[in-house]
Design a protein around this motif. Structure first.
Motif, PDB file in Angstrom:
ATOM      1  N   VAL A 205      44.793 135.103  91.473  1.00  0.00           N
ATOM      2  CA  VAL A 205      45.148 136.433  92.534  1.00  0.00           C
ATOM      3  C   VAL A 205      44.915 137.712  91.899  1.00  0.00           C
ATOM      4  O   VAL A 205      44.165 138.422  92.874  1.00  0.00           O
ATOM      5  CB  VAL A 205      46.773 136.069  92.835  1.00  0.00           C
ATOM      6  N   SER A 206      45.358 137.997  90.893  1.00  0.00           N
ATOM      7  CA  SER A 206      45.066 139.295  90.397  1.00  0.00           C
ATOM      8  C   SER A 206      43.588 139.354  89.590  1.00  0.00           C
ATOM      9  O   SER A 206      43.223 140.499  89.439  1.00  0.00           O
ATOM     10  CB  SER A 206      46.174 139.798  89.386  1.00  0.00           C
ATOM     11  N   LYS A 207      43.032 138.246  89.572  1.00  0.00           N
ATOM     12  CA  LYS A 207      41.541 138.338  88.969  1.00  0.00           C
ATOM     13  C   LYS A 207      41.557 139.037  87.312  1.00  0.00           C
ATOM     14  O   LYS A 207      40.687 139.495  87.137  1.00  0.00           O
ATOM     15  CB  LYS A 207      40.705 139.112  89.996  1.00  0.00           C
ATOM     16  N   GLU A 208      42.624 138.706  86.858  1.00  0.00           N
ATOM     17  CA  GLU A 208      42.869 139.313  85.445  1.00  0.00           C
ATOM     18  C   GLU A 208      41.434 138.596  84.559  1.00  0.00           C
ATOM     19  O   GLU A 208      40.883 139.517  84.012  1.00  0.00           O
ATOM     20  CB  GLU A 208      44.416 138.701  84.937  1.00  0.00           C
ATOM     21  N   ARG A 209      41.531 137.155  84.663  1.00  0.00           N
ATOM     22  CA  ARG A 209      40.331 136.912  83.817  1.00  0.00           C
ATOM     23  C   ARG A 209      38.888 137.343  84.253  1.00  0.00           C
ATOM     24  O   ARG A 209      37.959 137.849  83.586  1.00  0.00           O
ATOM     25  CB  ARG A 209      40.367 135.245  83.967  1.00  0.00           C
ATOM     26  N   PHE A 210      38.856 137.384  85.670  1.00  0.00           N
ATOM     27  CA  PHE A 210      37.448 138.046  86.244  1.00  0.00           C
ATOM     28  C   PHE A 210      37.194 139.295  85.671  1.00  0.00           C
ATOM     29  O   PHE A 210      36.149 139.743  85.217  1.00  0.00           O
ATOM     30  CB  PHE A 210      37.481 137.883  87.715  1.00  0.00           C
ATOM     31  N   TYR A 211      38.265 140.237  85.790  1.00  0.00           N
ATOM     32  CA  TYR A 211      37.944 141.667  85.335  1.00  0.00           C
ATOM     33  C   TYR A 211      38.034 141.726  83.858  1.00  0.00           C
ATOM     34  O   TYR A 211      37.223 142.691  83.302  1.00  0.00           O
ATOM     35  CB  TYR A 211      39.322 142.408  85.792  1.00  0.00           C
ATOM     36  N   TRP A 212      38.708 140.888  82.995  1.00  0.00           N
ATOM     37  CA  TRP A 212      38.548 140.982  81.583  1.00  0.00           C
ATOM     38  C   TRP A 212      37.162 140.528  81.265  1.00  0.00           C
ATOM     39  O   TRP A 212      36.549 141.291  80.411  1.00  0.00           O
ATOM     40  CB  TRP A 212      39.388 139.786  81.094  1.00  0.00           C
ATOM     41  N   GLY A 213      36.336 139.730  81.967  1.00  0.00           N
ATOM     42  CA  GLY A 213      34.941 139.239  81.651  1.00  0.00           C
ATOM     43  C   GLY A 213      34.060 140.667  81.933  1.00  0.00           C
ATOM     44  O   GLY A 213      33.051 140.995  81.203  1.00  0.00           O
ATOM     45  N   ILE A 214      34.365 141.398  82.976  1.00  0.00           N
ATOM     46  CA  ILE A 214      33.661 142.409  83.337  1.00  0.00           C
ATOM     47  C   ILE A 214      33.687 143.564  82.146  1.00  0.00           C
ATOM     48  O   ILE A 214      32.914 144.190  81.678  1.00  0.00           O
ATOM     49  CB  ILE A 214      33.941 143.170  84.805  1.00  0.00           C
ATOM     50  N   GLU A 215      34.976 143.835  81.730  1.00  0.00           N
ATOM     51  CA  GLU A 215      35.284 144.729  80.750  1.00  0.00           C
ATOM     52  C   GLU A 215      34.571 144.519  79.401  1.00  0.00           C
ATOM     53  O   GLU A 215      34.364 145.263  78.990  1.00  0.00           O
ATOM     54  CB  GLU A 215      36.753 144.894  80.427  1.00  0.00           C
ATOM     55  N   VAL A 216      34.621 143.226  79.142  1.00  0.00           N
ATOM     56  CA  VAL A 216      34.031 142.725  77.932  1.00  0.00           C
ATOM     57  C   VAL A 216      32.342 143.069  77.796  1.00  0.00           C
ATOM     58  O   VAL A 216      31.912 143.312  76.778  1.00  0.00           O
ATOM     59  CB  VAL A 216      34.205 141.523  77.572  1.00  0.00           C
ATOM     60  N   ILE A 217      31.966 142.714  79.049  1.00  0.00           N
ATOM     61  CA  ILE A 217      30.573 142.958  79.211  1.00  0.00           C
ATOM     62  C   ILE A 217      30.140 144.294  78.910  1.00  0.00           C
ATOM     63  O   ILE A 217      29.366 144.902  78.525  1.00  0.00           O
ATOM     64  CB  ILE A 217      29.967 142.283  80.265  1.00  0.00           C
ATOM     65  N   LEU A 218      30.884 145.312  79.967  1.00  0.00           N
ATOM     66  CA  LEU A 218      30.831 146.593  79.914  1.00  0.00           C
ATOM     67  C   LEU A 218      30.959 147.183  78.402  1.00  0.00           C
ATOM     68  O   LEU A 218      30.254 148.145  78.195  1.00  0.00           O
ATOM     69  CB  LEU A 218      31.682 147.158  81.095  1.00  0.00           C
ATOM     70  N   ASN A 219      31.852 146.758  77.779  1.00  0.00           N
ATOM     71  CA  ASN A 219      32.293 147.414  76.490  1.00  0.00           C
ATOM     72  C   ASN A 219      30.794 147.214  75.390  1.00  0.00           C
ATOM     73  O   ASN A 219      30.417 147.991  74.639  1.00  0.00           O
ATOM     74  CB  ASN A 219      33.281 146.692  75.742  1.00  0.00           C
ATOM     75  N   GLY A 220      30.288 146.068  75.744  1.00  0.00           N
ATOM     76  CA  GLY A 220      29.001 145.703  75.029  1.00  0.00           C
ATOM     77  C   GLY A 220      27.871 146.597  75.497  1.00  0.00           C
ATOM     78  O   GLY A 220      27.113 147.251  74.800  1.00  0.00           O
ATOM     79  N   ILE A 221      27.836 146.870  76.608  1.00  0.00           N
ATOM     80  CA  ILE A 221      26.745 147.797  77.288  1.00  0.00           C
ATOM     81  C   ILE A 221      26.918 149.101  76.764  1.00  0.00           C
ATOM     82  O   ILE A 221      26.036 149.964  76.353  1.00  0.00           O
ATOM     83  CB  ILE A 221      26.832 147.561  78.829  1.00  0.00           C
ATOM     84  N   VAL A 222      27.968 149.562  76.889  1.00  0.00           N
ATOM     85  CA  VAL A 222      28.325 151.092  76.338  1.00  0.00           C
ATOM     86  C   VAL A 222      28.032 151.218  74.797  1.00  0.00           C
ATOM     87  O   VAL A 222      27.635 152.061  74.281  1.00  0.00           O
ATOM     88  CB  VAL A 222      30.097 151.217  76.348  1.00  0.00           C
ATOM     89  N   GLN A 223      28.554 150.198  73.981  1.00  0.00           N
ATOM     90  CA  GLN A 223      27.908 150.019  72.561  1.00  0.00           C
ATOM     91  C   GLN A 223      26.383 150.184  72.406  1.00  0.00           C
ATOM     92  O   GLN A 223      26.032 150.750  71.395  1.00  0.00           O
ATOM     93  CB  GLN A 223      28.688 148.969  71.970  1.00  0.00           C
ATOM     94  N   ALA A 224      25.949 149.501  73.230  1.00  0.00           N
ATOM     95  CA  ALA A 224      24.302 149.073  72.948  1.00  0.00           C
ATOM     96  C   ALA A 224      23.869 150.392  73.314  1.00  0.00           C
ATOM     97  O   ALA A 224      22.862 150.753  72.829  1.00  0.00           O
ATOM     98  CB  ALA A 224      23.877 148.124  73.791  1.00  0.00           C
ATOM     99  N   ASN A 225      24.417 151.056  74.295  1.00  0.00           N
ATOM    100  CA  ASN A 225      23.848 152.150  74.861  1.00  0.00           C
ATOM    101  C   ASN A 225      23.903 153.491  73.806  1.00  0.00           C
ATOM    102  O   ASN A 225      22.959 154.321  73.569  1.00  0.00           O
ATOM    103  CB  ASN A 225      24.470 152.848  76.041  1.00  0.00           C
ATOM    104  N   ALA A 226      24.903 153.574  73.176  1.00  0.00           N
ATOM    105  CA  ALA A 226      25.298 154.471  72.114  1.00  0.00           C
ATOM    106  C   ALA A 226      24.465 154.136  70.899  1.00  0.00           C
ATOM    107  O   ALA A 226      23.766 154.926  70.298  1.00  0.00           O
ATOM    108  CB  ALA A 226      26.574 154.287  71.561  1.00  0.00           C
ATOM    109  N   LEU A 227      23.950 153.131  70.710  1.00  0.00           N
ATOM    110  CA  LEU A 227      23.223 152.484  69.542  1.00  0.00           C
ATOM    111  C   LEU A 227      21.504 152.976  69.789  1.00  0.00           C
ATOM    112  O   LEU A 227      20.889 153.350  69.155  1.00  0.00           O
ATOM    113  CB  LEU A 227      23.057 151.075  69.048  1.00  0.00           C
ATOM    114  N   GLN A 228      21.286 152.782  71.049  1.00  0.00           N
ATOM    115  CA  GLN A 228      20.195 153.074  71.605  1.00  0.00           C
ATOM    116  C   GLN A 228      19.718 154.668  71.585  1.00  0.00           C
ATOM    117  O   GLN A 228      18.717 155.035  71.507  1.00  0.00           O
ATOM    118  CB  GLN A 228      19.882 152.522  73.141  1.00  0.00           C
ATOM    119  N   ARG A 229      20.820 155.195  71.749  1.00  0.00           N
ATOM    120  CA  ARG A 229      20.486 156.866  71.957  1.00  0.00           C
ATOM    121  C   ARG A 229      20.556 157.656  70.451  1.00  0.00           C
ATOM    122  O   ARG A 229      20.353 158.719  70.361  1.00  0.00           O
ATOM    123  CB  ARG A 229      21.876 157.381  72.760  1.00  0.00           C
ATOM    124  N   SER A 230      21.319 156.894  69.377  1.00  0.00           N
ATOM    125  CA  SER A 230      21.460 157.405  68.230  1.00  0.00           C
ATOM    126  C   SER A 230      20.254 157.435  67.339  1.00  0.00           C
ATOM    127  O   SER A 230      19.290 156.802  67.542  1.00  0.00           O
ATOM    128  CB  SER A 230      22.651 156.514  67.301  1.00  0.00           C
TER     129      SER A 230
END
Length: 230
Positions: A205-230
């Protein structure tokens, strides 16, 4: 005995068929998708629904794959995206992906098609542009934004397909699977046994697991972006 007179109906008296067009083919294929899933969207079935031959369709679309791309874009025409504001970019991303997953779940066949085709058209471009804009607001640019958007959309499609399949087959099948995991041998599969509740947790109902998955993917994207720009 006199034979009854046959009533002859002129072919000109029949209602005229709507002229074949790219738009009509896509719309008809989308209706078949909703009724029968991707199996109902074959070139032969689309042609039959339009009272024409399959060869006539190839004047407007190259093949089934191209038709699928246009049909998926047509379905995305019903997607309502949140307004872009100066507010929290991550919140806007979550709301957009939530709207996308709900559309895929609610429209029969669309989730399945989203895993088989890349949509082409203004509706797909509108979704892509929105997500790229939000990612750019979060400082995610270039390759990280392009590849990250693709990864997020793929995740949403897989979640929607699983939920659509589950609703089609009923919850009893999922309950049976859960019981099998709960009854797993603790000696042979100790980790599965210890996590038997967690494996199926996550409030739908709250989609807790769905949002958790987005958060995990997004954290990986942010980290990869930082490495790309360094």
């Amino acid at each position: 005995m006199m034979k009854p007179k046959r009533k002859i109906v002129s072919r000109r008296a029949r209602p005229a068929k709507e002229p074949l067009s790219h738009e009509l083919i896509v719309k008809t294929a989308y209706e078949l998708l909703k009724e029968e899933g991707t199996s109902g969207m074959s070139m032969r079935k689309v042609a039959k629904a339009l009272d024409t031959g399959p060869s006539s369709l190839y004047v407007y679309v190259k093949n089934l794959q191209e038709l699928s791309s246009y049909v998926l874009d047509y379905g995305l025409g019903e997607l309502v995206l949140p307004e872009l504001t100066e507010g929290n970019w991550k919140e806007q991303l979550f709301r957009a992906l939530d709207a996308y997953v709900m559309l895929l779940i609610e429209q029969p066949g669309l989730a399945e098609l989203s895993l088989q085709a890349i949509p082409v058209g203004t509706h797909a471009f509108r979704l892509n542009e929105y997500l790229l804009t939000v990612l750019h607001k979060g400082g995610i640019t270039s390759t990280s934004a392009a590849w990250g958007m693709d990864l997020l959309l793929l995740y949403v499609s897989s979640v929607a397909f699983e939920k659509a399949a589950r609703s089609r087959h009923g919850e009893e099948q999922m309950n049976a699977i859960q019981r099998s995991y709960q009854a797993s041998d603790p000696v042979r599969f100790p980790l599965i046994h210890s996590l038997k509740e967690e494996l199926f947790s996550g409030d739908t109902v709250s989609k807790e697991r769905f949002y958790w998955g987005i958060e995990v993917i997004l954290n990986g994207i942010v980290q990869a972006n930082a490495l790309q720009r360094s």
